[in-house]
Design an enzyme around this catalytic site. Structure first.
Site, PDB file in Angstrom:
ATOM      1  N   SER A 210       0.810  -1.224   0.000  1.00 15.02           N
ATOM      2  CA  SER A 210       0.000   0.000   0.000  1.00 15.02           C
ATOM      3  C   SER A 210       0.838   1.267   0.000  1.00 15.02           C
ATOM      4  O   SER A 210       0.456   2.271  -0.616  1.00 15.02           O
ATOM      5  CB  SER A 210      -0.934   0.012   1.210  1.00 15.02           C
ATOM      6  OG  SER A 210      -1.726  -1.140   1.249  1.00 15.02           O
ATOM      7  N   HIS A 261       1.306   4.398   4.423  1.00 12.31           N
ATOM      8  CA  HIS A 261       0.498   4.979   3.342  1.00 12.31           C
ATOM      9  C   HIS A 261       0.829   6.460   3.145  1.00 12.31           C
ATOM     10  O   HIS A 261       1.069   6.914   2.020  1.00 12.31           O
ATOM     11  CB  HIS A 261      -0.993   4.830   3.652  1.00 12.31           C
ATOM     12  CG  HIS A 261      -1.453   3.418   3.730  1.00 12.31           C
ATOM     13  ND1 HIS A 261      -2.747   3.074   4.041  1.00 12.31           N
ATOM     14  CD2 HIS A 261      -0.791   2.250   3.528  1.00 12.31           C
ATOM     15  CE1 HIS A 261      -2.870   1.766   4.041  1.00 12.31           C
ATOM     16  NE2 HIS A 261      -1.694   1.244   3.738  1.00 12.31           N
TER      17      HIS A 261
END
Length: 280
Positions: A210, A261
């Site tokens: 991610s 992230h």
């Protein structure tokens, strides 16, 4: 004219062009090495790209068949009444290949392979080899791969599917437009530095691509801000969705590596800013 995508089957490409004509989008076909490219005029790029992605999601929808009949592109009776794109599986593989590059496909296969072995009884062994360092004191150059390899581990089907779809979609686009070198830099930097941030702020128990995906989002987002006509520019709805997803993680709605992230997003934005200066 700007390329919105490439299809392996020229008949499928013609069906899409016929349909876009009914929507007021003027498109043309151009043969390329890996299939048939569909090009549109610059002002219609984003509309054309959206229709192209909708076609990839459901290439056998009746709208494309109907458009081909209206344009006369479908053979008449006796010539073969069905407009055949080829086997669905083959069409999927062709789209997978033509919309990516060697590095995109290599990482796609690597993460898929790790996920497969993870689920057939090797989870403990894989985690033991690939997880992040347990503590600052245990960090060692002799196992330096642990800074990056957590990015290749996924813990659920949704996790791996979500990440690999975005990696294919965005990574393939970047590799085709900017080359494997740019994508490799984003992969290595965003697969390492955000992991350090996540470890420092939360701890070592995390994994997934991610952070790299958010680096690709940041790169395409900022590139599009500097050059709205760039093939890398993302529709605002896509950016909004992914930023909302990021915010939901910080608000506690989902258990995610939030700092990885955010770190990845900042890495991608920074790389896009650097690249925009060199391209001026």
């Amino acid at each position: 004219m700007m390329e919105i995508g490439v299809l392996g089957d020229p008949r499928a490409a013609q069906a899409l062009v016929d349909y876009m004509a009914t929507q007021g989008i003027r498109a043309q076909l151009q043969p390329v090495e890996d299939g048939t490219a569909i090009v549109v005029e610059s002002p219609q790029y984003h509309r054309g790209r959206e229709e192209y992605e909708r076609f990839l999601a459901e290439p056998y929808h009746r709208r494309y068949m109907a458009a081909s009949w209206e344009s006369g592109a479908v053979p008449q009776r006796g010539e073969g009444a069905r407009f055949d794109y080829g086997a669905p599986g083959l069409q999927f593989v062709q789209s997978l290949i033509t919309q990516s590059g060697p590095l995109t496909l290599l990482l796609l296969l690597l993460c898929s392979g790790i996920w497969l072995f993870w689920n057939i009884g090797f989870a403990e062994s894989i985690f033991g080899v690939m997880h992040f360092f347990p503590s600052w004191e245990q960090m060692s150059l002799s196992e330096g791969w642990r800074l990056f390899t957590p990015s290749l581990i996924h813990f659920s089907a949704m996790h791996v599917i979500f990440n690999l779809l975005w990696w294919w979609y965005l990574g393939g686009r970047i590799e085709r437009e900017r080359g494997a070198g740019t994508l490799l830099v984003l992969l290595l930097v965003a697969g390492t530095l955000p992991n350090l941030a996540q470890f420092a702020l939360i701890g070592p128990n995390f994994g997934g691509l991610s952070g790299v995906v958010y680096a690709l989002v940041g790169y395409c987002w900022i590139t599009g801000r500097f050059d709205p006509q760039s093939p890398l520019a993302l529709p605002p709805a896509y950016v909004g969705f992914l930023l909302l997803w990021l915010a939901m993680g910080f608000m506690g709605f989902m258990n995610m590596a939030n700092y990885a992230h955010l770190g990845g997003l900042l890495v991608g934005m920074g790389q896009a800013l650097l690249d925009s200066r060199t391209r001026r």
